[in-house]
Design a protein around this motif. Sequence first.
Motif, PDB file in Angstrom:
ATOM      1  N   PRO A  66       0.785  -1.101   0.289  1.00 31.71           N
ATOM      2  CA  PRO A  66      -0.164   0.030  -0.269  1.00 31.71           C
ATOM      3  C   PRO A  66       0.967   1.431   0.347  1.00 31.71           C
ATOM      4  CG  PRO A  66      -1.084  -1.461   1.599  1.00 31.71           C
ATOM      5  CD  PRO A  66       0.525  -2.330   1.050  1.00 31.71           C
ATOM      6  N   GLU A  67       2.316   1.680   0.759  1.00 35.05           N
ATOM      7  CA  GLU A  67       2.802   2.792   0.507  1.00 35.05           C
ATOM      8  C   GLU A  67       3.399   2.855  -0.584  1.00 35.05           C
ATOM      9  OE1 GLU A  67       6.146   4.835   3.491  1.00 35.05           O
ATOM     10  OE2 GLU A  67       6.800   2.787   3.156  1.00 35.05           O
ATOM     11  N   LYS A  68       4.132   1.972  -1.427  1.00 32.64           N
ATOM     12  CA  LYS A  68       4.675   2.567  -2.716  1.00 32.64           C
ATOM     13  C   LYS A  68       3.536   2.567  -3.751  1.00 32.64           C
ATOM     14  CE  LYS A  68       8.044  -0.563  -2.969  1.00 32.64           C
ATOM     15  NZ  LYS A  68       8.597  -2.137  -3.296  1.00 32.64           N
ATOM     16  N   ALA A  69       2.072   1.553  -3.287  1.00 29.90           N
ATOM     17  CA  ALA A  69       1.030   2.214  -4.310  1.00 29.90           C
ATOM     18  C   ALA A  69       0.677   3.618  -4.114  1.00 29.90           C
ATOM     19  CB  ALA A  69      -0.329   0.753  -4.007  1.00 29.90           C
ATOM     20  N   ALA A  70       0.801   3.747  -3.207  1.00 28.27           N
ATOM     21  CA  ALA A  70       0.073   5.203  -2.756  1.00 28.27           C
ATOM     22  C   ALA A  70       1.557   5.633  -3.339  1.00 28.27           C
ATOM     23  CB  ALA A  70      -0.026   5.089  -1.409  1.00 28.27           C
ATOM     24  N   LEU A  71       2.337   6.349  -3.251  1.00 22.93           N
ATOM     25  CA  LEU A  71       3.697   6.874  -2.931  1.00 22.93           C
ATOM     26  C   LEU A  71       4.185   6.868  -4.807  1.00 22.93           C
ATOM     27  CD1 LEU A  71       6.537   6.088  -0.475  1.00 22.93           C
ATOM     28  CD2 LEU A  71       4.428   7.935  -1.123  1.00 22.93           C
ATOM     29  N   ASN A  72       3.472   6.049  -5.724  1.00 23.78           N
ATOM     30  CA  ASN A  72       3.655   5.858  -6.845  1.00 23.78           C
ATOM     31  C   ASN A  72       2.155   6.060  -7.728  1.00 23.78           C
ATOM     32  OD1 ASN A  72       5.855   4.912  -7.955  1.00 23.78           O
ATOM     33  ND2 ASN A  72       5.717   2.644  -7.502  1.00 23.78           N
ATOM     34  N   LEU A 117       3.181  -4.456  -5.912  1.00 21.59           N
ATOM     35  CA  LEU A 117       4.601  -3.947  -5.230  1.00 21.59           C
ATOM     36  C   LEU A 117       5.097  -4.423  -3.794  1.00 21.59           C
ATOM     37  CD1 LEU A 117       3.570  -0.816  -6.353  1.00 21.59           C
ATOM     38  CD2 LEU A 117       5.425  -1.320  -7.103  1.00 21.59           C
ATOM     39  N   GLY A 118       4.418  -5.169  -2.936  1.00 20.48           N
ATOM     40  CA  GLY A 118       4.346  -5.773  -1.796  1.00 20.48           C
ATOM     41  C   GLY A 118       5.696  -6.768  -1.819  1.00 20.48           C
ATOM     42  N   THR A 119       5.862  -7.672  -3.307  1.00 25.29           N
ATOM     43  CA  THR A 119       5.964  -9.047  -3.352  1.00 25.29           C
ATOM     44  C   THR A 119       7.766  -8.518  -2.692  1.00 25.29           C
ATOM     45  OG1 THR A 119       4.563  -9.224  -5.103  1.00 25.29           O
ATOM     46  CG2 THR A 119       6.720 -11.039  -5.307  1.00 25.29           C
ATOM     47  N   ALA A 120       8.807  -7.601  -3.291  1.00 27.18           N
ATOM     48  CA  ALA A 120       9.788  -7.496  -3.183  1.00 27.18           C
ATOM     49  C   ALA A 120      10.347  -7.837  -1.934  1.00 27.18           C
ATOM     50  CB  ALA A 120      10.304  -6.415  -3.839  1.00 27.18           C
ATOM     51  N   GLU A 121       9.616  -6.849  -1.055  1.00 27.59           N
ATOM     52  CA  GLU A 121      10.301  -6.543   0.451  1.00 27.59           C
ATOM     53  C   GLU A 121       9.447  -8.023   1.266  1.00 27.59           C
ATOM     54  OE1 GLU A 121       9.726  -3.351   2.295  1.00 27.59           O
ATOM     55  OE2 GLU A 121       9.917  -1.719   0.568  1.00 27.59           O
ATOM     56  N   ILE A 122       8.283  -8.568   1.190  1.00 27.19           N
ATOM     57  CA  ILE A 122       7.891  -9.790   1.746  1.00 27.19           C
ATOM     58  C   ILE A 122       8.783 -10.778   1.538  1.00 27.19           C
ATOM     59  CG2 ILE A 122       5.952 -11.322   1.663  1.00 27.19           C
ATOM     60  CD1 ILE A 122       4.378  -8.841   0.930  1.00 27.19           C
ATOM     61  N   LEU A 123       8.828 -11.080  -0.043  1.00 28.14           N
ATOM     62  CA  LEU A 123      10.187 -11.812  -0.425  1.00 28.14           C
ATOM     63  C   LEU A 123      11.828 -11.939   0.302  1.00 28.14           C
ATOM     64  CD1 LEU A 123       9.130 -13.061  -3.996  1.00 28.14           C
ATOM     65  CD2 LEU A 123       7.995 -14.115  -1.959  1.00 28.14           C
ATOM     66  N   LEU A 141      29.396  -9.157   3.732  1.00 27.32           N
ATOM     67  CA  LEU A 141      28.294  -7.641   3.908  1.00 27.32           C
ATOM     68  C   LEU A 141      28.674  -6.605   3.404  1.00 27.32           C
ATOM     69  CD1 LEU A 141      25.631  -7.567   5.819  1.00 27.32           C
ATOM     70  CD2 LEU A 141      27.308  -5.972   7.545  1.00 27.32           C
ATOM     71  N   THR A 142      29.418  -5.784   3.171  1.00 29.45           N
ATOM     72  CA  THR A 142      29.760  -4.836   2.044  1.00 29.45           C
ATOM     73  C   THR A 142      29.491  -4.744   1.240  1.00 29.45           C
ATOM     74  OG1 THR A 142      31.460  -3.965   3.422  1.00 29.45           O
ATOM     75  CG2 THR A 142      31.341  -3.015   1.984  1.00 29.45           C
ATOM     76  N   ILE A 143      29.601  -5.781   0.058  1.00 27.34           N
ATOM     77  CA  ILE A 143      28.983  -6.326  -1.579  1.00 27.34           C
ATOM     78  C   ILE A 143      27.434  -6.034  -1.392  1.00 27.34           C
ATOM     79  CG2 ILE A 143      29.958  -7.421  -2.789  1.00 27.34           C
ATOM     80  CD1 ILE A 143      32.574  -8.010  -1.795  1.00 27.34           C
ATOM     81  N   GLU A 144      27.041  -7.499  -0.403  1.00 27.22           N
ATOM     82  CA  GLU A 144      25.605  -7.550  -0.527  1.00 27.22           C
ATOM     83  C   GLU A 144      24.971  -6.037  -0.112  1.00 27.22           C
ATOM     84  OE1 GLU A 144      21.309  -7.611   1.119  1.00 27.22           O
ATOM     85  OE2 GLU A 144      23.390  -7.031   2.266  1.00 27.22           O
ATOM     86  N   ILE A 145      25.403  -5.174   0.647  1.00 28.96           N
ATOM     87  CA  ILE A 145      24.851  -3.830   0.949  1.00 28.96           C
ATOM     88  C   ILE A 145      25.008  -2.364  -0.567  1.00 28.96           C
ATOM     89  CG2 ILE A 145      25.069  -1.676   2.074  1.00 28.96           C
ATOM     90  CD1 ILE A 145      25.919  -3.203   5.285  1.00 28.96           C
ATOM     91  N   LEU A 146      26.277  -3.079  -0.818  1.00 33.20           N
ATOM     92  CA  LEU A 146      26.230  -2.074  -1.554  1.00 33.20           C
ATOM     93  C   LEU A 146      25.261  -2.588  -2.779  1.00 33.20           C
ATOM     94  CD1 LEU A 146      29.535  -1.346  -1.899  1.00 33.20           C
ATOM     95  CD2 LEU A 146      28.570   0.648  -1.508  1.00 33.20           C
ATOM     96  N   LEU A 147      25.088  -3.790  -3.132  1.00 26.65           N
ATOM     97  CA  LEU A 147      24.516  -4.418  -3.858  1.00 26.65           C
ATOM     98  C   LEU A 147      22.712  -3.897  -4.010  1.00 26.65           C
ATOM     99  CD1 LEU A 147      26.038  -7.790  -4.960  1.00 26.65           C
ATOM    100  CD2 LEU A 147      25.654  -5.735  -6.544  1.00 26.65           C
ATOM    101  N   TYR A 148      22.720  -4.846  -2.911  1.00 24.33           N
ATOM    102  CA  TYR A 148      21.371  -3.975  -2.357  1.00 24.33           C
ATOM    103  C   TYR A 148      20.714  -2.853  -3.117  1.00 24.33           C
ATOM    104  CZ  TYR A 148      16.863  -2.595   0.491  1.00 24.33           C
ATOM    105  OH  TYR A 148      15.842  -1.978   0.505  1.00 24.33           O
ATOM    106  N   GLY A 150      17.110   2.450   6.391  1.00 24.36           N
ATOM    107  CA  GLY A 150      17.326   3.796   6.491  1.00 24.36           C
ATOM    108  C   GLY A 150      17.477   4.036   4.696  1.00 24.36           C
ATOM    109  N   TRP A 151      17.648   3.458   4.035  1.00 25.69           N
ATOM    110  CA  TRP A 151      18.197   3.650   2.492  1.00 25.69           C
ATOM    111  C   TRP A 151      16.745   3.837   1.713  1.00 25.69           C
ATOM    112  CZ3 TRP A 151      20.788   6.275  -1.590  1.00 25.69           C
ATOM    113  CH2 TRP A 151      20.531   6.373  -2.280  1.00 25.69           C
ATOM    114  N   GLY A 152      15.951   2.649   2.158  1.00 24.04           N
ATOM    115  CA  GLY A 152      14.927   2.166   1.242  1.00 24.04           C
ATOM    116  C   GLY A 152      13.459   3.629   1.924  1.00 24.04           C
ATOM    117  N   TYR A 153      13.681   4.413   2.937  1.00 19.37           N
ATOM    118  CA  TYR A 153      13.083   4.962   3.283  1.00 19.37           C
ATOM    119  C   TYR A 153      13.811   6.737   2.647  1.00 19.37           C
ATOM    120  CZ  TYR A 153      10.869   8.561   6.618  1.00 19.37           C
ATOM    121  OH  TYR A 153       9.794   9.304   6.770  1.00 19.37           O
ATOM    122  N   LEU A 154      14.943   7.057   2.513  1.00 20.49           N
ATOM    123  CA  LEU A 154      14.935   7.751   1.538  1.00 20.49           C
ATOM    124  C   LEU A 154      14.686   7.446   0.397  1.00 20.49           C
ATOM    125  CD1 LEU A 154      18.899   8.504   2.405  1.00 20.49           C
ATOM    126  CD2 LEU A 154      17.161  10.238   3.210  1.00 20.49           C
TER     127      LEU A 154
END
Length: 399
Positions: free
Chosen positions: A62-68, A210-216, A313-320, A253-257
């Motif tokens: 719902p949040e991502k759909a509303a913002l889009n 839009l909820g699929t990515a974060e839930i998975l 972990l550093t590489i994973e964070i950058l890829l995310y 934090g990055w997702g919220y930005l």
Amino acid sequence: MTVVLPRPRIVAALLAGRGIYRIATYAGGLALLHHWGSAGFAAYATAVGGLAWLTQLVSSGPEKAALNLVPLSGGAGLARFFRALAAGVLGLALFVATLAFIGGARLYATAAVLAVGVGTATVLAALHRLNGRPLADSLGFLGLAGVYAAAVAAAYAGAGPLDILLLLCAGTLTVNAVLLAGLRLPAAPRSPGVPAPVSRAAALRAVAVLGTAEILGVLGVSVLYLAFAAADRADQTSLFYLLVVVSAAVSTGWGYLLRLAQPTVALRIEHAGESAAWSAARRSLIWTIGLGAPAAITVGLLGRTAAWAYVALTIEILLYAANAVTALLLEASGARGRRWSAAASVAQLAAVAGVGWVLVPVAGATGGVAALLAGELARALVMLALTRRSGVPATLPAS
């Protein structure tokens, strides 16, 4: 593509509100563990942790759909729909939880209401930001942080797990009520050139996709914990938990930005065309895969010690971080882009599960993080394959 964020001081205030809330929840849990001990804390932690996924289920789509979609509708009709959807979900959760509470499942019933309440508060805060009242977001989550502080104080005064959960539920429902009451959405004419408002049916489809990515994504981490349990690597499980906490803090934090930028991105893509978003996403993915794949292979081949876990972990964070930007472009481009992002998330979960079950028994925490890394690469590869369906390369305007 240039991303326009709110004014720096507003962003700082928003991040402060969310940051204080996160600190309150983590510190509150540690304080309760210290006060109750492992045995007393277990019942509370099992109920809260076991149902925490409800927050993502209720809020992400719902949040991502509303913002889009709301910025494209040019009025308040769709925003009212999302407000009613949040209120309806919270009401349904209260009704079901009441029945469960009467039936004896009291801890889980209250934990479910708490998880859903945090999710609906997230959606309502996003609607406040869209309505030109961004500080309502900070105030709402500062209120939730205060509720956690009050709950810890009550525990030290003698309250038990059920009492604490009831207090948390009451406070969370109060914050939701205040956000609902303050969300006034006057009708506004659509701007020239803006398409007709999005239908509610289309909005519901967007919510589901839009909820699929974060839930998975949450499910993938859960699968890895099962792999650790099956491999009987208790020592490595603790290290993996700490690494995931660090990754989650950065990604949250990055997702919220990116959420703050999402309405502006949606409007600019609407004017530039979906092919422009696909082209920008494709260029980003080529760089992501080109730099990330060799690094991931190196970790997979050499990573056998705890020190490599931090490198992974550093590489994973950058890829995310890179994939999150690409997903934002696709999800804001339209229904096709949203479906592509969801399909890539399915591939991500499959890669995490497959690599995790192979590497965790032999590489422990490093193997677990490497599985997350492999998942991000799989996600990028699928998004790249799908965006190749776009037309002539185009670029988004700079302003």
